[in-house]
Design a protein around this motif. Sequence first.
Motif, PDB file in Angstrom:
ATOM      1  N   PRO A   1       0.831  -1.206   0.000  1.00  0.00           N
ATOM      2  CA  PRO A   1       0.000   0.000   0.000  1.00  0.00           C
ATOM      3  C   PRO A   1       0.865   1.256   0.000  1.00  0.00           C
ATOM      4  O   PRO A   1       1.989   1.258   0.508  1.00  0.00           O
ATOM      5  CB  PRO A   1      -0.793  -0.114   1.301  1.00  0.00           C
ATOM      6  CG  PRO A   1       0.094  -0.909   2.199  1.00  0.00           C
ATOM      7  CD  PRO A   1       0.783  -1.901   1.305  1.00  0.00           C
ATOM      8  N   SER A   2       0.335   2.300  -0.562  1.00  0.00           N
ATOM      9  CA  SER A   2       0.995   3.598  -0.476  1.00  0.00           C
ATOM     10  C   SER A   2       0.897   4.097   0.962  1.00  0.00           C
ATOM     11  O   SER A   2       0.072   3.603   1.750  1.00  0.00           O
ATOM     12  CB  SER A   2       0.308   4.592  -1.401  1.00  0.00           C
ATOM     13  OG  SER A   2      -1.007   4.864  -0.936  1.00  0.00           O
ATOM     14  N   PRO A   3       1.718   5.063   1.357  1.00  0.00           N
ATOM     15  CA  PRO A   3       1.575   5.613   2.711  1.00  0.00           C
ATOM     16  C   PRO A   3       0.176   6.149   2.974  1.00  0.00           C
ATOM     17  O   PRO A   3      -0.330   6.050   4.102  1.00  0.00           O
ATOM     18  CB  PRO A   3       2.621   6.728   2.742  1.00  0.00           C
ATOM     19  CG  PRO A   3       3.668   6.284   1.770  1.00  0.00           C
ATOM     20  CD  PRO A   3       2.906   5.606   0.669  1.00  0.00           C
ATOM     21  N   GLN A   4      -0.465   6.684   1.927  1.00  0.00           N
ATOM     22  CA  GLN A   4      -1.811   7.220   2.110  1.00  0.00           C
ATOM     23  C   GLN A   4      -2.824   6.085   2.368  1.00  0.00           C
ATOM     24  O   GLN A   4      -3.683   6.189   3.260  1.00  0.00           O
ATOM     25  CB  GLN A   4      -2.220   8.024   0.875  1.00  0.00           C
ATOM     26  CG  GLN A   4      -1.465   9.326   0.697  1.00  0.00           C
ATOM     27  CD  GLN A   4      -0.003   9.133   0.297  1.00  0.00           C
ATOM     28  OE1 GLN A   4       0.318   8.189  -0.433  1.00  0.00           O
ATOM     29  NE2 GLN A   4       0.874  10.019   0.757  1.00  0.00           N
ATOM     30  N   THR A   5      -2.701   4.985   1.610  1.00  0.00           N
ATOM     31  CA  THR A   5      -3.585   3.843   1.833  1.00  0.00           C
ATOM     32  C   THR A   5      -3.304   3.208   3.194  1.00  0.00           C
ATOM     33  O   THR A   5      -4.218   2.772   3.899  1.00  0.00           O
ATOM     34  CB  THR A   5      -3.398   2.805   0.723  1.00  0.00           C
ATOM     35  OG1 THR A   5      -3.748   3.396  -0.532  1.00  0.00           O
ATOM     36  CG2 THR A   5      -4.275   1.584   0.950  1.00  0.00           C
TER      37      THR A   5
END
Length: 351
Positions: A58-62
């Motif tokens: 996952p991205s840091p945002q996810t």
Amino acid sequence: MPRTTRDHPPLQQPITGRRRRRGRIVGVVAASLLAVIVGGAIVAAPLLRSFGIYLVPPSPQTYAEVALDGMRQGIEATPKRYAEVRARVLSEVADADVYTDTYGPLAAAASELGGPHTTFADPAAAAEQFGPSSGNEADNELPTVTSTDGVTTIRLPTLIGGGTGPDSFGQRYIDTVTTAIADAAPSTTDWVVDLRDNHGGNVWPMLAAVAPLLDDGTVETFEAVDRSTVVSVDGGTVSSDGAQQAAATSPQQKVDGPIAVLIDGMTGSSAEAVAIAFIGQADVHVFGQPSYGFSTANQPLRLYDGAVVNLTVAVDADRTGKRYGVPIQPDTVVDDAQLPAAVTDWLATFR
């Protein structure tokens, strides 16, 4: 009249045409299946994430979104507060490049949505607190059980982790107490459960250790925002909503006699839950100082990189329905110097 025959050459053209059509059909089907698989994966990704399964990192945002999704169960997560905290955190991590960039905002959110008992641990700290190696003998000590003049005192220390299985430290913790209780029972008239300086940890072995002193049936509940979890005892077994959580290795008989429960300002978290399990039972009296005030239940939320939000999701309630989440007030407030005399005087009323 000669029979008209057909040789193979005239048949080649139709066969070639069918093969081409089949090839196109197979290609279309394969492309369709690929589209279904890819589309299904895209559609299923959010559901898989809810089970901790990721098709790609996952991205840091996810990563932050998943953490916030779990924090929705925090005892302080009213709809309004949750919406405000979520919006703020997502704004703060919008430019995050790595997971560590999200730790500060997520830790703050955890405290706001779970309350003061909630903690955020980075991967290294989480491995020490919640990993498979946590809860060994280096981290813990076994309970002690002593008997003098018909009074048996059970001292339950803090239990970090403890593991599972018949050879685990947690099982030794249980059996050390239950075996000693069975041995002491014939010559014991009074019982003391000493929870002073017990900071908490794994509640299930603690409760199973003293299960022979607890009445069978519901001993307390954990009250969450949207549900109530029933903690019950049956012999030497402790269950949560009917699912066994811990038990003595051998069957346990109940013991009789009044029970003095000792607490102080360092009795916290799971140790408070043990004290609450006794409250409301006949011939039980709580002595000492008000407890620490973390009489709530936590649930670890594990994140993709190994970090853990140990989220407070419920408030302890005794068998009468009284809710805590605040320090337990002893029936008799007394300091350590006067505690032995106060306990002795109370126990004497049963003789």
